[in-house]
Design an enzyme around this catalytic site. Structure first.
Site, short mmCIF file in Angstrom:
data_model
loop_
_atom_site.label_atom_id
_atom_site.label_comp_id
_atom_site.label_asym_id
_atom_site.label_seq_id
_atom_site.Cartn_x
_atom_site.Cartn_y
_atom_site.Cartn_z
N GLU A 83 15.70 -34.09 47.25
CA GLU A 83 14.58 -34.69 47.97
C GLU A 83 15.06 -35.62 49.08
OE1 GLU A 83 11.57 -33.90 47.96
OE2 GLU A 83 11.58 -32.59 46.23
N CYS A 239 1.64 -21.95 55.89
CA CYS A 239 0.79 -22.82 56.70
C CYS A 239 1.67 -23.67 57.62
CB CYS A 239 -0.08 -23.69 55.79
SG CYS A 239 -1.44 -24.48 56.65
N CYS A 249 -2.46 -15.97 53.33
CA CYS A 249 -2.52 -17.26 52.64
C CYS A 249 -3.31 -17.17 51.32
CB CYS A 249 -3.18 -18.28 53.55
SG CYS A 249 -3.36 -19.88 52.76
N CYS A 255 -10.35 -22.60 52.78
CA CYS A 255 -9.88 -23.31 53.97
C CYS A 255 -10.99 -23.54 55.00
CB CYS A 255 -8.74 -22.51 54.60
SG CYS A 255 -8.02 -23.33 56.01
FE1 SF4 Z 1 -3.22 -22.87 56.34
FE2 SF4 Z 1 -5.81 -22.43 55.95
FE3 SF4 Z 1 -4.36 -20.67 57.30
FE4 SF4 Z 1 -3.99 -20.98 54.69
S1 SF4 Z 1 -5.81 -20.22 55.70
S2 SF4 Z 1 -2.41 -20.78 56.24
S3 SF4 Z 1 -4.35 -23.17 54.46
S4 SF4 Z 1 -4.80 -22.76 57.90
#
Ligand code: SF4
Ligand code: ZN
Length: 496
Positions: A83, A239, A249, A255
């Protein structure tokens, strides 16, 4: 104007974020648009993210090590090191350093017994050297004051270990000890700001507090360490700051930024086709701030929507402070004799910027050029007791190096000694060969200074002034030195 986040930062941590202590719990006051108000939604968000993580996570040495380590202190140590290294640094860069570090100091007690010089040497090239120093201070503290056991909770980790802020403490506690505590780093900030359409300045106390509350609400009680790593992994690989892979995603369905993009695209298409907009708005949830009329989590009304940025309209890029300008005069003092000669290095103080590292002798650049040369000469005399042919001090050019908050300019001089100086250098100074210089814990900026001395372009340096006499100015002193006679060296450019 709102700016997107820089590309390329997706695989690195942005270091500790400001962290007002709000304690665990759920976000309150905010508009439902920026919240997870429904327990079922939280459950399915966790499940989607974790099942993606189980399939897609990268095989990284610290993950392997933490997963296979049964001893809790050794496990926490392996997470702690990773980290700290990952702050401000790309995963690809950290991998090799982490492997070498763990080979050299596989357990806390090994690190506690190392010298600062050894730590700096292994850290060389990773930047932000204070991170390695604090890690070692922490290891010593655990061994000497805490009975060899790393604190088990985020609160105690943050309280007791130097260099461990709220983010790092939460990461160690959740990954190594299974504490149910959320974390917010740069990647999580980006994911949450997009998922909940948070467009206000992510560095502001109010947004920071909201993000920590969301992270605490979302973290999976059964797999807190994996959940936190999954959220960071999503930010690092899907993202990303620019070019996020929304179609792939796992949390796309949750989202708000994605929904906002779809809405804006529909509105733009209608405009293009000349369709009336009234009465045809999409059924998309929007922020309803209530009676005040303005929402502290939405972008300010003055911020326009940028069609070309899409979801990267979130988060808002905070205004950056201009780095502080600093200038120093530095001298590469070379003693001929061996193939590449030897160079004088002096050690920096044990605290402050670049603490304990070795560098060419330097002084702050104050006053006129003549005053600066005199100050440099005076400093050189404190390090080398034998007479110096100071009239052959040559101006070589300037090297610029950007630290996180400082734009440092080095005004570079070179001085070549034909004969070995008498006596040893004082404590805190030493002569090193070129090979030793490359292996020593020297700041990157000093490597650029040596490149200028040797006549190789550093990429950031400039030879901005000086005469056209190739023997007395500009890059190349080191390369040409053997072709010059002693009398040429003693020919003054200007008296110190
Ligand atoms: Fe990011 Fe939303 Fe696109 Fe997923 S859908 S990659 S959370 S912007
Ligand atoms: Zn809002």
């Amino acid at each position: 104007m709102r700016k997107p986040q820089k590309a390329g930062g997706g695989s690195q941590r942005r270091g500790e974020q400001p962290s007002p202590d709000t304690g665990p719990g759920t976000p309150s006051q905010a508009s439902p648009y920026h919240l997870f108000s429904d327990a079922d939604e939280v459950t399915s968000f966790r499940a989607s993210l974790l099942s993606w993580y189980d399939r897609a996570k990268r095989d990284l040495p610290w993950r392997r090590r933490a997963a296979g380590e049964l001893d809790p202190d050794r496990r926490a140590y392996s997470v702690w090191v990773s980290e700290i290294m990952l702050q401000q640094t790309q995963v690809a860069t950290v991998t090799g350093y982490y492997t070498r570090w763990m080979q050299k100091w596989p357990a806390l007690q090994d690190l506690a017994g190392a010298s600062l010089e050894e730590v700096n040497q292994l850290w060389a090239g990773l930047g932000y050297y204070s991170r390695g120093r604090r890690l070692q201070e922490g290891a010593r503290k655990v061994m000497e004051e805490l009975g060899g056991h790393i604190p088990r909770t985020a609160d105690m980790l943050q309280k007791l270990l130097p260099g461990v802020g709220r983010y790092t403490a939460g990461a160690i506690a959740s990954i190594a000890f299974g504490q149910v505590t959320g974390v917010v780093d740069g990647n999580v900030t980006r994911v949450l700001c997009r998922v909940r359409a948070i467009g206000a300045d992510p560095g502001s106390p109010l947004v920071t507090q909201h993000l920590w509350s969301l992270a605490q609400q979302l973290v999976d009680p059964a797999r807190p360490g994996d959940f936190n790593q999954a959220a960071m992994e999503l930010g690092a690989t899907v993202c990303t700051p620019r070019g996020p892979l929304c179609p792939k995603c796992p949390v796309r369905g949750f989202c708000q930024a994605q929904k906002r993009v779809e809405k804006e695209q529909a509105v733009a298409s209608r405009r293009l086709l000349g369709s009336p907009e009234q009465g045809q708005t999409l059924d998309v949830e929007e922020c309803a701030p209530g009676r005040t009329g303005s929402c502290p989590l939405c972008p300010p009304p003055s911020e326009p929507w940028h069609q070309d940025l899409g979801v990267a309209n979130f988060p808002r890029q905070p205004a950056r402070k201009a780095p502080r300008e600093q200038r120093a005069v530095v001298c590469v003092l070379q003693q001929l004799g061996s193939e590449t000669g030897r160079f004088l290095l002096v050690q920096r103080p044990s605290s402050g910027l670049l603490a304990g590292l070795w560098e060419f002798p330097s002084v702050p650049a104050e006053g006129t050029e003549s005053v600066q040369r005199q100050a440099l000469v005076k400093a050189l005399r404190t390090w080398v007791s034998s007479p110096l042919p100071l009239r052959s001090l040559r101006y070589l050019g300037e090297v610029v190096h950007i630290f996180s908050h400082i734009r440092q300019t080095y005004v570079v001089y070179g001085l070549v000694l034909e004969e070995q100086p008498q006596g040893l250098p004082l404590s805190g100074a030493r002569w090193v060969s070129r090979a030793e210089f490359q292996a020593a814990a020297v700041p990157t900026a000093m490597k650029k200074v040596l490149q200028l001395f040797e006549g190789r372009p550093s990429g950031l340096g400039k030879a901005s002034k000086g005469s056209q006499d190739p023997a007395t100015s500009g890059p190349g002193l080191g390369r040409r030195r053997r072709q010059l006679t002693l009398s040429a060296f003693l020919k003054p450019t200007s008296a110190p």
